[in-house]
Design a protein around this motif. Structure first.
Motif, PDB file in Angstrom:
ATOM      1  N   TRP A 230       0.844  -1.198   0.000  1.00  0.00           N
ATOM      2  CA  TRP A 230       0.000   0.000   0.000  1.00  0.00           C
ATOM      3  C   TRP A 230       0.877   1.245   0.000  1.00  0.00           C
ATOM      4  O   TRP A 230       1.642   1.478   0.954  1.00  0.00           O
ATOM      5  CB  TRP A 230      -0.886   0.026   1.244  1.00  0.00           C
ATOM      6  CG  TRP A 230      -1.814  -1.133   1.359  1.00  0.00           C
ATOM      7  CD1 TRP A 230      -3.016  -1.306   0.738  1.00  0.00           C
ATOM      8  CD2 TRP A 230      -1.626  -2.307   2.155  1.00  0.00           C
ATOM      9  NE1 TRP A 230      -3.587  -2.497   1.093  1.00  0.00           N
ATOM     10  CE2 TRP A 230      -2.760  -3.138   1.964  1.00  0.00           C
ATOM     11  CE3 TRP A 230      -0.616  -2.750   3.017  1.00  0.00           C
ATOM     12  CZ2 TRP A 230      -2.898  -4.358   2.596  1.00  0.00           C
ATOM     13  CZ3 TRP A 230      -0.752  -3.967   3.635  1.00  0.00           C
ATOM     14  CH2 TRP A 230      -1.876  -4.761   3.431  1.00  0.00           C
ATOM     15  N   PRO A 231       0.801   2.072  -1.037  1.00  0.00           N
ATOM     16  CA  PRO A 231       1.530   3.345  -1.027  1.00  0.00           C
ATOM     17  C   PRO A 231       1.033   4.242   0.105  1.00  0.00           C
ATOM     18  O   PRO A 231      -0.078   4.083   0.612  1.00  0.00           O
ATOM     19  CB  PRO A 231       1.218   3.947  -2.408  1.00  0.00           C
ATOM     20  CG  PRO A 231       0.770   2.793  -3.253  1.00  0.00           C
ATOM     21  CD  PRO A 231       0.098   1.844  -2.313  1.00  0.00           C
ATOM     22  N   VAL A 234      -2.361   5.844  -0.310  1.00  0.00           N
ATOM     23  CA  VAL A 234      -3.500   4.953  -0.120  1.00  0.00           C
ATOM     24  C   VAL A 234      -3.828   4.820   1.361  1.00  0.00           C
ATOM     25  O   VAL A 234      -4.993   4.882   1.772  1.00  0.00           O
ATOM     26  CB  VAL A 234      -3.198   3.580  -0.749  1.00  0.00           C
ATOM     27  CG1 VAL A 234      -4.245   2.553  -0.349  1.00  0.00           C
ATOM     28  CG2 VAL A 234      -3.118   3.697  -2.265  1.00  0.00           C
ATOM     29  N   ARG A 261      -6.577  -3.972  -1.500  1.00  0.00           N
ATOM     30  CA  ARG A 261      -5.522  -4.846  -2.046  1.00  0.00           C
ATOM     31  C   ARG A 261      -6.126  -6.056  -2.755  1.00  0.00           C
ATOM     32  O   ARG A 261      -5.658  -6.455  -3.827  1.00  0.00           O
ATOM     33  CB  ARG A 261      -4.598  -5.295  -0.911  1.00  0.00           C
ATOM     34  CG  ARG A 261      -3.462  -6.193  -1.369  1.00  0.00           C
ATOM     35  CD  ARG A 261      -2.576  -6.625  -0.226  1.00  0.00           C
ATOM     36  NE  ARG A 261      -3.290  -7.482   0.730  1.00  0.00           N
ATOM     37  CZ  ARG A 261      -2.717  -8.121   1.751  1.00  0.00           C
ATOM     38  NH1 ARG A 261      -1.410  -7.992   1.936  1.00  0.00           N
ATOM     39  NH2 ARG A 261      -3.419  -8.861   2.565  1.00  0.00           N
ATOM     40  N   ALA A 264      -7.387  -4.942  -6.140  1.00  0.00           N
ATOM     41  CA  ALA A 264      -6.301  -4.764  -7.102  1.00  0.00           C
ATOM     42  C   ALA A 264      -5.791  -6.117  -7.611  1.00  0.00           C
ATOM     43  O   ALA A 264      -5.507  -6.286  -8.802  1.00  0.00           O
ATOM     44  CB  ALA A 264      -5.162  -3.976  -6.458  1.00  0.00           C
ATOM     45  N   ARG A 269      -3.809  -6.184 -11.170  1.00  0.00           N
ATOM     46  CA  ARG A 269      -2.898  -5.036 -11.182  1.00  0.00           C
ATOM     47  C   ARG A 269      -1.816  -5.246 -10.132  1.00  0.00           C
ATOM     48  O   ARG A 269      -2.017  -5.959  -9.152  1.00  0.00           O
ATOM     49  CB  ARG A 269      -3.674  -3.735 -10.900  1.00  0.00           C
ATOM     50  CG  ARG A 269      -4.549  -3.329 -12.084  1.00  0.00           C
ATOM     51  CD  ARG A 269      -5.261  -2.000 -11.862  1.00  0.00           C
ATOM     52  NE  ARG A 269      -6.470  -2.166 -11.062  1.00  0.00           N
ATOM     53  CZ  ARG A 269      -6.594  -1.810  -9.792  1.00  0.00           C
ATOM     54  NH1 ARG A 269      -5.556  -1.297  -9.144  1.00  0.00           N
ATOM     55  NH2 ARG A 269      -7.723  -1.980  -9.148  1.00  0.00           N
ATOM     56  N   THR A 271      -0.313  -2.846  -8.272  1.00  0.00           N
ATOM     57  CA  THR A 271      -0.246  -1.808  -7.251  1.00  0.00           C
ATOM     58  C   THR A 271      -1.649  -1.442  -6.790  1.00  0.00           C
ATOM     59  O   THR A 271      -2.617  -1.568  -7.553  1.00  0.00           O
ATOM     60  CB  THR A 271       0.471  -0.546  -7.788  1.00  0.00           C
ATOM     61  OG1 THR A 271       0.600   0.414  -6.733  1.00  0.00           O
ATOM     62  CG2 THR A 271      -0.307   0.078  -8.925  1.00  0.00           C
ATOM     63  N   CYS A 273      -4.242   1.454  -5.540  1.00  0.00           N
ATOM     64  CA  CYS A 273      -4.380   2.896  -5.744  1.00  0.00           C
ATOM     65  C   CYS A 273      -5.553   3.439  -4.923  1.00  0.00           C
ATOM     66  O   CYS A 273      -6.338   2.686  -4.339  1.00  0.00           O
ATOM     67  CB  CYS A 273      -4.556   3.229  -7.226  1.00  0.00           C
ATOM     68  SG  CYS A 273      -6.056   2.546  -7.952  1.00  0.00           S
ATOM     69  N   VAL A 274      -5.660   4.766  -4.901  1.00  0.00           N
ATOM     70  CA  VAL A 274      -6.714   5.434  -4.139  1.00  0.00           C
ATOM     71  C   VAL A 274      -8.092   5.035  -4.650  1.00  0.00           C
ATOM     72  O   VAL A 274      -9.044   4.894  -3.861  1.00  0.00           O
ATOM     73  CB  VAL A 274      -6.517   6.965  -4.204  1.00  0.00           C
ATOM     74  CG1 VAL A 274      -7.733   7.702  -3.658  1.00  0.00           C
ATOM     75  CG2 VAL A 274      -5.270   7.370  -3.420  1.00  0.00           C
ATOM     76  N   ASP A 275      -8.228   4.833  -5.942  1.00  0.00           N
ATOM     77  CA  ASP A 275      -9.521   4.429  -6.496  1.00  0.00           C
ATOM     78  C   ASP A 275      -9.972   3.075  -5.956  1.00  0.00           C
ATOM     79  O   ASP A 275     -11.179   2.828  -5.823  1.00  0.00           O
ATOM     80  CB  ASP A 275      -9.453   4.381  -8.028  1.00  0.00           C
ATOM     81  CG  ASP A 275      -9.411   5.777  -8.644  1.00  0.00           C
ATOM     82  OD1 ASP A 275      -9.784   6.742  -7.943  1.00  0.00           O
ATOM     83  OD2 ASP A 275      -8.999   5.893  -9.812  1.00  0.00           O
ATOM     84  N   ASP A 276      -9.033   2.212  -5.638  1.00  0.00           N
ATOM     85  CA  ASP A 276      -9.396   0.924  -5.036  1.00  0.00           C
ATOM     86  C   ASP A 276     -10.019   1.134  -3.662  1.00  0.00           C
ATOM     87  O   ASP A 276     -10.987   0.461  -3.300  1.00  0.00           O
ATOM     88  CB  ASP A 276      -8.161   0.023  -4.915  1.00  0.00           C
ATOM     89  CG  ASP A 276      -7.605  -0.396  -6.268  1.00  0.00           C
ATOM     90  OD1 ASP A 276      -8.404  -0.634  -7.183  1.00  0.00           O
ATOM     91  OD2 ASP A 276      -6.374  -0.480  -6.396  1.00  0.00           O
TER      92      ASP A 276
END
Length: 350
Positions: A230-231, A234, A261, A264, A269, A271, A273-276
């Motif tokens: 998780w970045p 996120v 996660r 994704a 995918r 990575t 992302c915020v949309d997830d």
């Protein structure tokens, strides 16, 4: 000549998961829980006849050789978690474990219908095992552990009572179903059900490819899950959404991140992302949101009610102040009034 009919074991087919109509949010929640059962499962609430149990059974068809175990309402704690036979110690010096339903559900789906009607102690033990994936059986100071990793699916009809907030929070994701209000959607649901009842194998055959593709995606997502991180953006976004929803503790943050996660991974995918997070936020927050925080608009994030303006203090109107659990009014100062003396009680008559 008397002919005795041969009895055959009935093995009814399950409705295909990919054939469910009008349950996109429910399907997403169940798939995410199947990819990462450690989230704590899915709680499905809704009125009678909204395909809650059908969806739970359909999920098991996507998992390889997955058992589907139902927890009956009359079950006891030992039937759920198992027990230890200490009598064997006296006979041959060994402790024998009699496994319960959580052991039978390992690798599959444990379905609990009307979970709100179960004793709290039973629900608490069930949620502990679902979150940890390990079951501990104890008796008279002796304990044994075994793996119990399963997808927990609980269903309930809110008209029959609610779960305590402490137990509600332990479920990872939640979905609230409504009666279908669109005539076209009702017709599609009815036609699919009638086709399945008339010839289950024919409907299953038409969805074979879709079922196989979905099962492969779930299996691949499970394998890829541990490699996804998780970045910072996120994690921060999940924290902001949880704060805006007024939740207690950090379980909502953790579930949102794990569900993001899983999404994704399901979409193949590499990575998160915020949309997830946005896509799964309401699944993790709906049953945890503070009652004083309004649900978000469609597609929006949770927003708390506005605070009273600075300087208003006690002058905030009664209508603007949140009510307590019982609609109690705020305390008001009252002056004390001296009660005049009555001169004592009259003497008793002889």
């Amino acid at each position: 000549m008397n002919i005795t009919p041969e009895l055959q074991t009935a093995s009814p087919a399950s409705f295909p998961f990919s054939a469910l109509v009008g349950h996109e949010r429910l399907q997403r929640a169940l798939l995410l829980a199947a990819i990462d059962p450690g989230m704590g499962g899915v709680l499905i609430s809704g009125p009678r006849g909204t395909a809650k149990s059908t969806a739970a059974r359909a999920l098991a068809t996507l998992l390889p050789q997955a058992p589907f175990v139902t927890l009956p309402l009359a079950a006891g704690l030992e039937q759920l978690v198992g027990t230890l036979s200490l009598e064997d110690v006296l006979r041959d010096g060994s402790v024998r474990l009699s496994p319960g339903l959580v052991a039978r559900a390992h690798g599959g789906v444990l379905y609990v219908d009307e979970v709100n009607l179960l004793p709290d102690a039973l629900v608490d033990a069930l949620l502990d095992v679902a979150a940890s994936g390990v079951n501990t059986v104890e008796r008279d100071g002796v304990s044994r552990q075994h793996a119990a990793r399963f997808v927990l699916v609980g269903t309930m009809n809110p008209e029959e009572g609610e779960l305590r907030p402490q137990l509600l929070d332990r479920f990872g994701l939640s979905v609230a179903l409504d009666n279908p209000a669109d005539a076209a959607q009702r017709q599609a649901i009815v036609r699919a059900r009638l086709a399945f009842d008339a010839d289950p194998q024919a409907l299953l055959a038409t969805h074979t490819a879709a079922q196989a593709e979905l099962a492969a995606r779930v299996a691949a997502a499970r394998e890829a899950l541990a490699a996804l991180a998780w970045p910072d953006a996120v994690v921060q976004h999940a924290a902001n959404l949880a704060l805006a929803a007024g939740v207690d503790g950090i379980r909502a943050d953790l579930v949102m991140l794990r569900a993001a996660r899983a999404l994704a991974a399901l979409e193949q995918r590499d990575t998160v992302c915020v949309d997830d997070v946005n896509a799964v936020a309401e699944l993790a927050l709906a049953h945890r949101r503070s009652p004083h925080v309004a649900p978000p608009p469609a597609g929006g994030a949770s927003r708390p009610h506005p605070s009273p303006a600075a300087g208003q203090g006690d002058a905030v109107s009664q209508e603007a102040a949140p009510e307590g659990d019982w609609g109690a009014l705020p305390p008001q100062p009252e002056a004390m009034v001296r009660v005049p003396s009555t001169g004592g009680w009259p003497p008793k008559k002889a």
